[in-house]
Design a protein around this motif. Structure first.
Motif, PDB file in Angstrom:
ATOM      1  N   GLN A  45       8.247   6.279  -8.695  1.00  0.00           N
ATOM      2  CA  GLN A  45       7.200   5.309  -8.982  1.00  0.00           C
ATOM      3  C   GLN A  45       7.516   4.600 -10.292  1.00  0.00           C
ATOM      4  O   GLN A  45       7.849   5.250 -11.276  1.00  0.00           O
ATOM      5  CB  GLN A  45       5.847   5.994  -9.102  1.00  0.00           C
TER       6      GLN A  45
ATOM      7  N   GLY B   3       4.239  -0.874   1.943  1.00  0.00           N
ATOM      8  CA  GLY B   3       5.347  -0.883   1.005  1.00  0.00           C
ATOM      9  C   GLY B   3       6.638  -0.604   1.741  1.00  0.00           C
ATOM     10  O   GLY B   3       7.078  -1.391   2.576  1.00  0.00           O
ATOM     11  N   GLN B  25      10.540  -2.371   5.026  1.00  0.00           N
ATOM     12  CA  GLN B  25       9.623  -2.808   3.977  1.00  0.00           C
ATOM     13  C   GLN B  25       8.793  -3.978   4.490  1.00  0.00           C
ATOM     14  O   GLN B  25       9.263  -4.782   5.286  1.00  0.00           O
ATOM     15  CB  GLN B  25      10.389  -3.176   2.700  1.00  0.00           C
ATOM     16  N   MET B  27       7.079  -6.057   2.277  1.00  0.00           N
ATOM     17  CA  MET B  27       6.770  -6.878   1.102  1.00  0.00           C
ATOM     18  C   MET B  27       7.556  -8.186   1.101  1.00  0.00           C
ATOM     19  O   MET B  27       7.446  -8.973   0.160  1.00  0.00           O
ATOM     20  CB  MET B  27       7.095  -6.075  -0.164  1.00  0.00           C
ATOM     21  N   TYR B 105      11.245  -1.035  -5.978  1.00  0.00           N
ATOM     22  CA  TYR B 105      10.205  -0.170  -5.430  1.00  0.00           C
ATOM     23  C   TYR B 105      10.835   0.750  -4.406  1.00  0.00           C
ATOM     24  O   TYR B 105      11.626   0.302  -3.579  1.00  0.00           O
ATOM     25  CB  TYR B 105       9.089  -1.008  -4.805  1.00  0.00           C
TER      26      TYR B 105
END
Lengths: 115, 115
Positions: A45, B3, B25, B27, B105
């Motif tokens: 994270q 995500g 993903q 995003m 991420y």
């Protein structure tokens, strides 16, 4: 070649005390620096990053980090540790190599916060 | 918003078998990455993709291949697994192609054991 060093495998802190997790880096050109946290059996994270500007960067969960160019360091800090902060912390540095933007990670520091 | 999702969560595989780790993903990030995490070594980049249709080698690409047919998916294939490929594999993404200041991420990871 770029590199990151996290000199402590583990840091032990009592709850309520300040904590510091150390990170030094080596990179050609301007460094872009990141801190990530990993809880057990979870992915990484994002906590915070330094790109430019103010040397003190504030991030998630009350964490902050100070960029020190002369010492090539980017130590992670928190004024008052919580037991829930116990996790594995990774410092990372990025620089451009060719057309890729390579993120290099340190080996991680385990933070143990006890009551 | 999910995500990044990875599948499977964990897998035990016989040496010599072929295995594909999946990563998706939502995003609409341009860049995607595969890392492996090994104790004492931190995270090491296996392959990356700056945009759909392009891929590149990271620091430990041998024995692995990737493809990027569309923006969302970035599968990692082990053509003939070996025990040294026992590791935890993380997929990551970042918004821009070559954006060195962009945050990466991470997905939740796949724990792979090769016997």
């Amino acid at each position: 070649a770029q590199s990151v060093a996290q000199p402590e495998d583990q840091v032990n802190v009592a709850e309520g005390n300040p904590l510091t997790v150390k990170c030094t880096y080596s990179v050609s050109g301007n460094p872009y620096l990141f801190w990530y946290v990993q809880y057990p059996n979870r992915g990484l994270q994002f906590l915070l990053k330094y790109i430019t500007g103010d040397n003190l960067v504030k991030g998630s969960y009350g964490f902050e980090a100070e960029f020190n160019k002369s010492q090539t360091s980017f130590h992670l800090k928190k004024p008052s540790a919580l037991v829930s902060d116990s996790a594995l912390y990774f410092c990372a540095v990025r620089a451009r190599t060719g057309t890729a933007s390579k993120l290099t990670f340190g080996t991680g520091t385990r933070l143990q916060v006890t009551l | 918003i999910a995500g990044i999702t990875q599948a499977p969560t964990s897998q035990i595989l016989a040496a010599g078998r072929r295995m594909t780790l999946r990563c998706t993903q939502d995003m609409r990030h341009n860049a995607m990455y595969w890392y492996r995490q090994d104790l004492g070594l931190g995270l090491r980049l296996i392959h990356y993709s700056n945009t759909a249709g392009t891929t590149g080698k990271g620091e430990v690409p041998d024995g692995y291949s990737v493809s990027r047919a569309n923006t969302d998916d970035f599968p990692l294939t082990l053509a003939s697994a070996v025990p040294s490929q026992t590791s935890v594999y993380f997929c990551a993404s970042s918004e821009r192609t070559g954006g060195e200041t962009d945050t990466q991420y991470f997905g939740p990871g796949t724990r792979l054991t090769v016997l």
